[in-house]
Motif scaffolding. Sequence first.
Motif, short mmCIF file in Angstrom:
data_model
loop_
_atom_site.label_atom_id
_atom_site.label_comp_id
_atom_site.label_asym_id
_atom_site.label_seq_id
_atom_site.Cartn_x
_atom_site.Cartn_y
_atom_site.Cartn_z
N VAL A 170 5.01 69.75 29.23
CA VAL A 170 5.02 69.31 27.85
C VAL A 170 4.20 67.84 27.73
O VAL A 170 3.64 67.58 26.81
CB VAL A 170 6.25 69.40 27.22
N ALA A 171 4.93 67.40 28.66
CA ALA A 171 4.19 65.70 28.75
C ALA A 171 2.73 65.64 29.48
O ALA A 171 1.86 64.70 29.32
CB ALA A 171 5.07 64.65 29.30
N LEU A 172 2.60 66.44 30.31
CA LEU A 172 1.10 66.57 31.00
C LEU A 172 0.04 66.71 30.16
O LEU A 172 -1.14 66.21 30.14
CB LEU A 172 1.29 67.49 31.96
N VAL A 173 0.29 67.66 29.08
CA VAL A 173 -1.02 67.86 28.20
C VAL A 173 -1.40 67.01 27.46
O VAL A 173 -2.66 66.52 27.44
CB VAL A 173 -0.66 69.12 27.38
N PRO A 174 -0.73 65.98 26.73
CA PRO A 174 -0.93 64.81 25.92
C PRO A 174 -1.77 63.68 26.99
O PRO A 174 -2.64 63.01 26.48
CB PRO A 174 0.19 64.38 25.37
N THR A 175 -0.94 63.82 28.12
CA THR A 175 -1.57 62.58 28.98
C THR A 175 -2.92 63.17 29.39
O THR A 175 -3.95 62.24 29.49
CB THR A 175 -0.76 62.63 30.24
N ILE A 176 -3.29 64.44 29.98
CA ILE A 176 -4.58 64.89 29.84
C ILE A 176 -5.59 64.19 29.07
O ILE A 176 -6.70 64.12 29.03
CB ILE A 176 -4.60 66.15 30.60
N LEU A 177 -5.04 64.87 27.66
CA LEU A 177 -5.80 64.62 26.55
C LEU A 177 -6.32 63.29 26.36
O LEU A 177 -7.37 62.87 26.38
CB LEU A 177 -4.99 65.34 25.23
N ILE A 178 -5.17 62.26 26.17
CA ILE A 178 -5.61 60.82 25.89
C ILE A 178 -6.38 60.30 27.17
O ILE A 178 -7.17 59.38 26.84
CB ILE A 178 -4.23 60.22 25.53
N GLY A 179 -5.99 60.63 28.44
CA GLY A 179 -6.63 59.96 29.59
C GLY A 179 -8.04 60.45 29.50
O GLY A 179 -9.00 59.56 29.89
N GLY A 180 -8.08 61.53 29.35
CA GLY A 180 -9.72 62.22 29.06
C GLY A 180 -10.67 61.65 28.16
O GLY A 180 -11.55 61.17 28.59
N LEU A 181 -9.81 61.25 27.12
CA LEU A 181 -10.53 60.67 26.05
C LEU A 181 -11.00 59.26 26.50
O LEU A 181 -12.06 58.55 26.05
CB LEU A 181 -9.89 60.67 24.65
N MET A 182 -9.97 58.74 27.06
CA MET A 182 -10.22 57.28 27.64
C MET A 182 -11.27 57.17 28.67
O MET A 182 -12.05 56.35 28.48
CB MET A 182 -8.87 56.89 28.24
N LEU A 183 -11.42 58.12 29.51
CA LEU A 183 -12.59 58.10 30.60
C LEU A 183 -13.66 58.42 30.05
O LEU A 183 -14.86 57.95 30.27
CB LEU A 183 -12.21 59.25 31.75
N TRP A 184 -13.75 59.25 28.89
CA TRP A 184 -14.77 59.39 28.32
C TRP A 184 -15.46 58.41 27.49
O TRP A 184 -16.81 58.18 27.51
CB TRP A 184 -14.54 60.82 27.44
N SER A 185 -14.39 57.60 27.01
CA SER A 185 -14.94 56.49 26.37
C SER A 185 -15.85 55.38 27.09
O SER A 185 -16.58 54.76 26.39
CB SER A 185 -13.79 55.88 25.38
N ALA A 186 -15.41 55.59 28.40
CA ALA A 186 -15.93 54.43 29.41
C ALA A 186 -17.64 54.62 29.20
O ALA A 186 -18.49 53.81 29.50
CB ALA A 186 -15.59 54.52 30.63
N ARG A 187 -18.27 55.94 28.80
CA ARG A 187 -19.66 56.25 28.68
C ARG A 187 -20.47 55.65 27.78
O ARG A 187 -21.40 55.32 27.74
CB ARG A 187 -19.77 57.74 28.53
N PHE A 188 -19.69 55.02 26.91
CA PHE A 188 -20.36 54.30 25.44
C PHE A 188 -20.07 53.00 25.63
O PHE A 188 -19.40 52.32 26.17
CB PHE A 188 -19.52 55.19 24.13
#
Lengths: 240, 172, 247
Positions: A170-188
């Motif tokens: 339950v806690a893993l899913v949001p972590t992956i979601l926000i963490g992924g968005l965070m890493l993705w944002s480094a591209r911009f």
Amino acid sequence: MTDGPKMKPELKMQAEVQSDVRKNPRRIAFILRRSSPYVKAQDDGRVMTYPTALARFIIALEVAFVLLVWISLLANAPLEGIADPMHTPNPAKAPWYFLGLQELLHYFPPMVAGVLVPGLVVGALIVIPYFNINIEGESLWARDRKRRLMIVGVALVLFCIFLLVFDVIVALVPTILIGGLMLWSARFSPESPKLFHRWLASKPLSFWIMSWFLVELTILTVVGTFFRGPGWSWVLPWQS
Amino acid sequence: MSDVKTQVQETPVGATAKDEKCKDCGRREFFAKVGMGSLAVAAAGAGLFSYEFFSPNVLFEAPPIVKAGKPDEFPQGSVTLDPKSAIYIINGNKGFYALSAICTHLGCLTAWKPELDLIACPCHGSRFNRDGVKVAGPAPEPLPWLKTWLAEDGNLMVDRSTTLKEPEYVKV
Amino acid sequence: MATTIKSEFERIRNTEVWRTIFRSGSGSSNLHRSQAVQQNIFLHLFSVKVRSRALEFSPTWYLGALTLSTFFILIATGILLMFYYHPSVPQAYADMKDLQFVVASGVFLRNLHRWSAHAMVFLVFAHMFKVFYRGAYRPPRQFNWVIGVFLLLITLLLSYTGYLLPWDQLAFWAVTVGSNIAKAVPLMGKQIRFLMLGGNEVNANALLRFYVLHCVILPLAAILLVGVHFWRIRKDGGLYVPEKKQL
């Protein structure tokens, strides 16, 4: 802000007709540097607290009151049977705002979920305004991009493994979601053509942590409220 | 306190608090320390007093030793919950023993599930076997074994305040 | 008709007695309006003028004002409910039933109190996140943010202590679980739980303690901190409103 010289009647009349401060400046107080509130020069308009702002507050009060009265007329507050130490209801649920905590208690020992985690959350909330990094609000990827990317990536992977070990999906899913968005944002970068990309790129670390906390809190609370049945087992809300 | 500080700062140039010229300062500092010290002592005393005041000296709670019933009320192999005293009386292969029925996690009253052959907690989903050993869930410890003995009148007695470190069985 | 009422009201506002209470009198100049704020013990927590941007909906969503509104409703309904409530076992539960079936408007007041409490918890959280995303915690407003965190804790404690008072199954087991969390505090957990409940089990002593906390200590603490919270808004230069900027 005490009134200055005693006003003559005709002066009072004038004040009533022309009360725009910027057109008719009148000295009403000395503001010393030491005692003045810290306001940067701003060129926006101002309105009187009484009656304008007060009226707005009263409208807010009325809206809240009317809504809550309607809810209270339509729905009764829950009341179960008299307290009985000999029988634990199944499931025994706290009010909704504690169900996130109760969901955590399902995974971790009380020392961690009941004391350590809330303590850390409160501590983290209190220190937010005392960190320069939060105040400057500089984008996470503005400097040291490679090094930061590595630190964030490693921290995220370690945290995900930790959650996996304790089986906290339950806690893993949001972590992956926000963490992924965070890493993705480094591209911009601030020069990216799309507004959304620029917005992502401009966000500081505190924004990501707080957003993670917000999503985590919401999901844990929703799961605890709607998806937990007898023995704290997983149920779908439309099944029960 | 702040007054004292101001006074110290206003002494002539070159005179510090420890300076011999500033004869008054040592005395002022001493009294300031005495004042703060006595405040600290009073605060500690008030804390202790509050702790004593808020801890009730007499409680109207159930006594720890309970009479569980005659051994023949419990058939061989049964696990019986007495909800009033929150204990299980178990008639196992080796004899009788008693377990606390209060979940070691957060104090909910557990229930015996014969279909699973397990003791289950309704609050956070902990499960224990009939020896109190945790099988699943967040409970940090097994359900404690309680001191059990056979009284002279033939009743099983359980002391809820005494937990056993090693399993002990009452043979009848 | 409307003008009659208006002039009559104006006359009352100019009477000597009225002027002893509200010294600013009946004028509508900015001076009078400033004085209406400055010379009122409650309003003088606020500044005389506010930025008109701060009154727009988008910067605040009025979450602070709405939270205060629910708090007012809670105080009013809470005081009324106290007239029909005995904090003793098992009378407390019987009083709930009385409120439901016997007392005129009892069930409505209880509903309003309960739902407003839920609304307040939600609004306090929403207010906190809104302030964070607006960046309104930054200097010189650091300390007001900290006061806000404490107000959040007091709100949660108020909900938690209020939860036990109906003495129903939900109340009893929620507090059993909650007090056992306190037991998990290292070193002095057992003592904390003992002090909290006034005994070893959730019983009459615990109910009385929670009642005193819920009706006296925590509301007083909340009112005090809310006062400081508002006063700090003025001292910190008004509500923070980010300038409109292009990304």
